[in-house]
Design an enzyme around this catalytic site. Structure first.
Site, PDB file in Angstrom:
ATOM      1  N   HIS A 117       4.901   6.067  11.602  1.00 47.59           N
ATOM      2  CA  HIS A 117       6.214   5.013  11.513  1.00 47.59           C
ATOM      3  C   HIS A 117       7.516   6.170  11.269  1.00 47.59           C
ATOM      4  O   HIS A 117       8.658   5.712  11.625  1.00 47.59           O
ATOM      5  CB  HIS A 117       6.380   4.270  10.160  1.00 47.59           C
ATOM      6  CG  HIS A 117       5.505   3.150  10.207  1.00 47.59           C
ATOM      7  ND1 HIS A 117       5.850   2.149  11.132  1.00 47.59           N
ATOM      8  CD2 HIS A 117       4.896   2.332   9.277  1.00 47.59           C
ATOM      9  CE1 HIS A 117       4.840   1.152  10.950  1.00 47.59           C
ATOM     10  NE2 HIS A 117       4.433   1.242   9.776  1.00 47.59           N
TER      11      HIS A 117
ATOM     12  N   ASN B 193       9.729   4.626   3.874  1.00 45.70           N
ATOM     13  CA  ASN B 193      11.065   4.875   3.883  1.00 45.70           C
ATOM     14  C   ASN B 193      11.318   6.426   4.670  1.00 45.70           C
ATOM     15  O   ASN B 193      10.340   7.150   4.485  1.00 45.70           O
ATOM     16  CB  ASN B 193      11.314   5.035   2.594  1.00 45.70           C
ATOM     17  CG  ASN B 193      11.196   4.076   1.641  1.00 45.70           C
ATOM     18  OD1 ASN B 193      11.265   3.020   1.924  1.00 45.70           O
ATOM     19  ND2 ASN B 193      10.215   4.546   0.690  1.00 45.70           N
TER      20      ASN B 193
ATOM     21  N   GLU C  89       1.922   6.005   7.649  1.00 45.23           N
ATOM     22  CA  GLU C  89       3.359   6.249   7.204  1.00 45.23           C
ATOM     23  C   GLU C  89       3.912   7.329   8.045  1.00 45.23           C
ATOM     24  O   GLU C  89       5.213   7.312   8.303  1.00 45.23           O
ATOM     25  CB  GLU C  89       3.559   6.226   5.631  1.00 45.23           C
ATOM     26  CG  GLU C  89       2.810   5.602   4.831  1.00 45.23           C
ATOM     27  CD  GLU C  89       3.209   3.906   5.180  1.00 45.23           C
ATOM     28  OE1 GLU C  89       4.252   3.769   5.666  1.00 45.23           O
ATOM     29  OE2 GLU C  89       2.277   3.198   4.821  1.00 45.23           O
TER      30      GLU C  89
ATOM     31  N   MET D  15       5.056   2.470   1.950  1.00 40.26           N
ATOM     32  CA  MET D  15       6.155   2.127   2.502  1.00 40.26           C
ATOM     33  C   MET D  15       6.834   3.555   3.109  1.00 40.26           C
ATOM     34  O   MET D  15       7.029   4.607   2.541  1.00 40.26           O
ATOM     35  CB  MET D  15       7.190   1.688   1.649  1.00 40.26           C
ATOM     36  CG  MET D  15       8.550   1.165   2.116  1.00 40.26           C
ATOM     37  SD  MET D  15       8.454  -0.113   3.367  1.00 40.26           S
ATOM     38  CE  MET D  15       9.798   0.590   4.509  1.00 40.26           C
TER      39      MET D  15
ATOM     40  N   GLU E 273       4.024  -2.767  13.317  1.00 40.69           N
ATOM     41  CA  GLU E 273       2.864  -2.579  12.226  1.00 40.69           C
ATOM     42  C   GLU E 273       1.531  -2.289  13.130  1.00 40.69           C
ATOM     43  O   GLU E 273       0.663  -1.673  12.711  1.00 40.69           O
ATOM     44  CB  GLU E 273       2.691  -3.380  11.454  1.00 40.69           C
ATOM     45  CG  GLU E 273       3.890  -3.424  10.458  1.00 40.69           C
ATOM     46  CD  GLU E 273       3.937  -2.338   9.734  1.00 40.69           C
ATOM     47  OE1 GLU E 273       3.072  -1.465   9.700  1.00 40.69           O
ATOM     48  OE2 GLU E 273       5.008  -2.262   8.921  1.00 40.69           O
TER      49      GLU E 273
ATOM     50  N   GLY F 172       0.814  -1.082  -0.113  1.00 40.03           N
ATOM     51  CA  GLY F 172       0.112   0.044  -0.100  1.00 40.03           C
ATOM     52  C   GLY F 172       0.889   1.151  -0.077  1.00 40.03           C
ATOM     53  O   GLY F 172       0.596   1.893  -0.833  1.00 40.03           O
TER      54      GLY F 172
HETATM   55 ZN   LIG Z   1       3.317  -0.156   8.537  1.00 34.08          ZN
END
Ligand SMILES: [Zn+2]
Ligand SMILES: *[C@@H]1O[C@H](CO)[C@@H](O)[C@H](O)[C@H]1NC(C)=O
Ligand SMILES: *[C@@H]1O[C@H](CO)[C@@H](O)[C@H](O)[C@H]1NC(C)=O
Ligand SMILES: *[C@@H]1O[C@H](CO)[C@@H](O)[C@H](O)[C@H]1NC(C)=O
Length: 972
Positions: A395, A359, A392, A357, A414, A355
């Site tokens: 994260h 980074n 995202e 990422m 996650e 879906g």
């Molecule tokens: Zn994730």
């Protein structure tokens, strides 16, 4: 990473239309393991789709096997030895976006890895996969003064993906060394490592080079110590054509023009990164355009990148741009740590397996997860952008700043992001009440998976996760949705205030470093111990959480309101299933219980298997409702008397029961019935009141659960009365929305009202309410005749599907033409899903053929196209025949181990409920030589079909009679 494409509500809703399978809703009753993979958020790794390797001479590079290494040599172990620790990388890459003489796309790399020796060794072991080293010797090892060391042997070990250097004189503890290499790698379209994506703009094919390193594919871009705890800094340099732009984790600090291989290039040098994990490294070379602002010395740059047409002409990046900064600000405040990087780029990639990422500083997304066009995107598209961006962004701290020590703790990373994505999206869209939806999308969803005997605990042992395949397996719905559900429960019983206190000190202690999940528990415990006023927990945070993370599954808590007895038991969807996995807690949990008795709230900790509490003993006129707002990860059952009272309350005045719990009562009842705790007809009873409930959540819970009935019965005599019942229940709701929306021309404000309008139209049209099908036909014809699409994006999926089903070849051709012409990914998804609604077998067969033709349907969409066809009652057998007949082709098309494979088997077999179908599955299993990752899904499908046969035999007559008796005298 963020949620994968199967979550998409558009697809889900088309699935309901035509009473075929709801694609991604909470199909509590029809669940198998493969489904969890399907919905899987960020599973990537279609491992090794690229069969070609670059021309080169590495002696062993074409052999890849993943069997356990036979010996104890360090280079045959999947985990790096602890002898060396990376400090820094200088990486220079030059992707060539034109085919070379051999017809391949390649990139040229030069890299130097700097590291410290921690334990004396005469081996340098570093990851490297599918790189062809171009110098002789292959690599140069230097000490900190730059002197080359004598290397006796250099070898590549494909099985463990290492480059190994044997040195004559051992490296010394505390000394610094570096390893220099030059190499060529293939820029394949395999969606992993440094890869190629293509799109067409103004009739011209454009190529981009982009990355997807998670989990173990950074080693495919340059040699590196490719484990999350091996943090280092990176100086990245990208060489590209002057009319392209290069992006990476950090801002560019210089650009120079150079000549190489006789051509002009621009060399873009990026600022040194902070200490970070290899899986978060990213770089992209493209002709993309951006909206937003690059940062200044005191502002954080936020930009949204994508195809020129989408960004500049259609302004599809504006929505993401508007929400990204508020979401970043929210998380900075929530974590009490400012955003660590100078900029945050969000990039929409035309071919992307997951879906999104996360980074660090350069987040990549599937187009549908980032771009939003108010003219063609629906409200669920918008919700998806908001939640994925929030996921995202969460994260960037939790995951990137503080990283798990090893992949076995992936669930923490996650699960946490899954929980807080709702908080972040809620900040961006405060009117949506989006936080409620975690109950449908994650809690109920994953309970269906976690109720199987084949489920697994959140945690796994570090030593059990080694190979890339084992890592890839961890990205499942247990990690995401169960992880999110139990973290939400934890935050709820601690209170959000304490939760964020512990979280913040945890992040500060481990920033730029790594942690394990119990480190978070330690910090939360400290917050609990310091709390004023003090809070009462029956045991420590770790002891309570151990019961949820170390053992699989969850309890059903049963209240007997006659005597106040409350008990817990491991909930299994199939009561006959055999739990072979032992548990240290004997499948007993420490359960935080919230409840309402006579409109007053209460709390209770259930610790043992069976306890008595007088508060749960009711008088004649009282009822009990437990697990308020489903903050707890468990199901609830009651004695018959209390069930009667709750259902009576729903029928008399449902507004007394909170909307989330109305959904819970329905979902719990259907699942309890499946597990034989209560009668199926009792579960059906919970849907009777729905003709007067206009809320989304209870309806969605009912539709998802009834979907299983549709699958089991839409080819049998039960279907007639069932359809009449559904029409009877939905009709008043349809009328309600018709009035509220002025005949479906204006949109209501609330997110869930819009969702329920969509569900209502889908359901009404699929069961054939004439007002609905007429509306669909009228809107579709207006579009066809005027060529102006006046259908509101929210209703498009339902209307397109209805029109294709009703309109035969002509309607199908029109939609196909629109699909070919569309360059909006969300619109394309809606059109593509509608193509599978046709009723003519030859049209569906043609679409099946198209699904394997990349000129017609993108490879990333092939599986979901085949799956949509199999959801259609007419397409089901066609798709099953097609997949069996073309198994080898499909297998090669996706590479033998793509996760989507298991999913397709699961989708194809959803309706299977006869002995004949069971035999076909068994035959397929025995006659197919190479099933790859589908093997597990096939076993699951066989198990599920056996369960379906049993269920249909046991319930058909009762269900048929129930539907007949629930029909009121004909009024519609
Ligand atoms: Zn994730
Ligand atoms: C990395 O880049 C920084 C500038 O961002 C520079 O100061 C530093 O010298 C570089 N380090 C190495 C080892 O090349
Ligand atoms: C339950 O959820 C609703 C809707 O989000 C909210 O208004 C209500 O306060 C919640 N109830 C409790 C007890 O937290
Ligand atoms: C709503 O639209 C349909 C289709 O055009 C039409 O048949 C119907 O009469 C309209 N209903 C109302 C209440 O205006």
């Amino acid at each position: 990473m963020a949620k994968g494409f199967y979550v998409s509500k558009i697809v889900a809703i088309v699935g309901i239309v035509f009473s075929v399978a709801a694609v991604a809703t909470v199909i509590a009753l029809a669940v198998v393991y493969a489904q969890e993979k399907a919905r899987n958020y960020d599973l990537q790794n279609p491992p090794d789709v690229s069969s070609t390797t670059t021309s080169g001479t590495s002696p062993t590079s074409s052999i890849t096997t993943t069997t356990t290494p036979p010996s104890d040599e360090p280079w045959l172990k999947y985990r790096l030895p602890k002898t060396l620790k990376p400090d820094h990388y200088d990486v220079r890459l030059r992707p060539v976006l034109e085919k070379n003489a051999e017809g391949l796309y390649v990139f040229h790399g030069k890299s130097e890895a700097f590291f410290t020796c921690e334990e004396a060794t005469n081996l340098v072991i570093i990851h490297s996969n599918k790189l062809n080293f171009t110098t002789n010797p292959t690599a140069i090892l230097r000490d900190s003064s730059g002197n080359a060391l004598t290397v006796s042997k250099i070898e590549e070990v494909p099985v463990t993906q290492y480059l190994v250097l044997h040195v004559s004189t051992p490296l010394e503890v505390g000394k610094n060394y570096s390893l220099y290499t030059e190499f060529v790698g293939e820029l394949a379209d395999d969606l992993a490592g440094f890869y190629r994506s293509e799109y067409v703009e103004d009739g011209e094919t454009k190529i981009i080079a982009t990355t997807q390193m998670q989990a173990p594919d950074a080693r495919k871009a340059f040699p590196c110590f490719d484990e999350p705890a091996m943090k280092a800094t990176f100086n990245i340099t990208i060489v590209h054509k002057p009319d392209y732009v290069a992006l990476s984790n950090m801002n560019p600090i210089s650009q120079t023009n150079i000549t190489e291989d006789g051509e002009q290039w621009t060399q873009t040098v990026f600022d040194k990164t902070f200490k970070m994990s290899t899986y978060l490294v990213a770089f992209i070379v493209s002709q993309f355009k951006a909206t937003g602002a690059a940062g200044t010395s005191d502002t954080i740059g936020v930009q949204i990148w994508g195809r020129k047409k989408a960004i500049e002409d259609e302004k599809q990046g504006e929505y993401a741009l508007n929400i990204t900064k508020p979401i970043l600000d929210f998380f900075a405040e929530y974590y009490n740590i400012s955003y660590p990087l100078p900029k945050s780029d969000q990039v929409a990639i035309p071919d992307f397996n997951a879906g999104a990422m996360e980074n660090w500083g350069l987040v990549t997304y599937r187009e549908t997860a980032l771009l939003f066009d108010p003219a063609v995107s629906s409200i669920s598209n918008k919700e998806r952008v908001a939640t994925v961006v929030a996921h995202e962004m969460a994260h960037q701290w939790f995951g990137n700043l503080v990283t798990i020590q090893w992949w076995n703790d992936l669930w923490l990373n996650e699960g946490f992001a899954t929980y807080v994505e709702y908080l972040g999206a809620d900040k961006a869209e405060p009117t949506w009440n989006i936080k409620d939806l975690i109950v449908l999308n994650d809690v109920h969803y994953v309970m269906a998976v976690d109720a199987l005997a084949s489920s697994h605990p959140l945690t796994s042992k570090e030593e059990e996760v080694n190979t890339p395949a084992q890592i890839s397996e961890l990205f499942d719905s247990i990690a995401y949705s169960k992880g999110g559900s139990v973290i939400r429960m934890l935050s709820d019983f601690l209170s959000e205030e304490l939760f964020v206190q512990g979280l913040s000190t945890y992040l500060k202690e481990f920033q730029y470093s790594n942690a394990v999940y119990s480190d978070l528990w330690t910090h939360l415990q400290t917050a609990v111990d310091k709390a004023v006023p003090s809070i009462n927990l029956p045991q420590s945070v770790a002891e309570i959480m151990d019961t949820w993370v170390l053992q699989m599954g969850f309890p059903v808590v049963t209240f007997d309101t006659k005597n106040g007895l409350v008990t817990q038991k491991h909930f299994l969807l199939d009561p006959d299933s055999n739990v072979t996995r032992p548990s240290d807690f004997n499948y007993n949990w420490i359960v935080p219980i919230s409840y309402t008795k006579n409109a007053s709230p209460g709390k209770y900790w259930l610790q043992g298997p069976s306890e008595t509490n007088n508060d749960f003993k009711l008088a004649e006129n009282e009822w009990l409702l437990a697990n308020i707002n489903v903050t707890g990860y468990y199901r609830v059952n009651y004695d018959e008397g209390n069930w009667d009272k709750l259902i009576a309350q729903l029928e008399a005045d449902h507004s007394i029961i909170p909307v989330i719990n109305r959904a819970q009562i329905i979902d719990d009842a259907f699942n309890l019935a499946r597990a034989m705790y209560i009668n199926t007809t009792r579960a059906l009873d919970t849907t009777k009141y729905l003709s007067s409930d206009f809320e989304y959540m209870p309806w969605q819970a009912a539709l998802s659960n009834l979907n299983f009935f549709t699958q089991m019965f839409d080819r049998s005599e039960v279907y007639g009365p069932m359809r009449e019942y559904m029409k009877q229940q939905i009709y008043p709701v349809f009328k309600h929305f018709e009035t509220m929306t002025v005949n479906f021309t204006v949109r209501l404000e609330s997110l869930t009202d819009q969702y329920n309008e969509i569900n209502t139209v889908s359901t009404a049209c699929s069961y054939g309410i004439p007002e609905c099908t007429e509306l669909a036909t009228k809107l579709f014809n207006e579009w066809k005749n005027t060529n102006i699409n006046g259908i509101h994006p929210n209703l498009r999926s339902s209307i397109y599907c209805t029109a294709v089903a009703q309109g035969g070849e002509e309607a199908w051709n029109f939609i196909w033409g629109q699909f070919e012409a569309s360059d909006n990914a969300q619109e394309s998804d809606k059109l593509r899903a509608a193509l599978a609604c046709a009723k003519e077998p030859w049209i569906l067969n043609q679409l099946l053929e198209y699904s394997l033709d990349t000129n017609k349907i993108r490879r990333q969409d092939a599986i979901s196209t085949i799956s949509s066809i199999s959801s259609n009652v007419i397409g089901q057998n066609l798709a099953w025949d097609f997949v069996r007949a073309n198994w080898i082709t499909i297998f090669q098309y996706f590479g033998g181990s793509s996760f989507s494979f298991g999913n397709v088997i699961e989708r194809l077999s959803r309706r299977f409920s006869s002995d004949f179908e069971l035999e076909q599955l068994m035959l397929f299993k025995s006659q197919t030589p190479d099933l790859g990752t589908a093997a597990r899904a096939l076993d699951q499908a066989i198990e599920k079909t056996q369960a379906n046969i049993k269920w249909v035999n046991g319930n058909k007559v009762a269900v048929l009679n129930w539907f007949k008796s629930a029909l009121k005298p004909r009024n519609i």
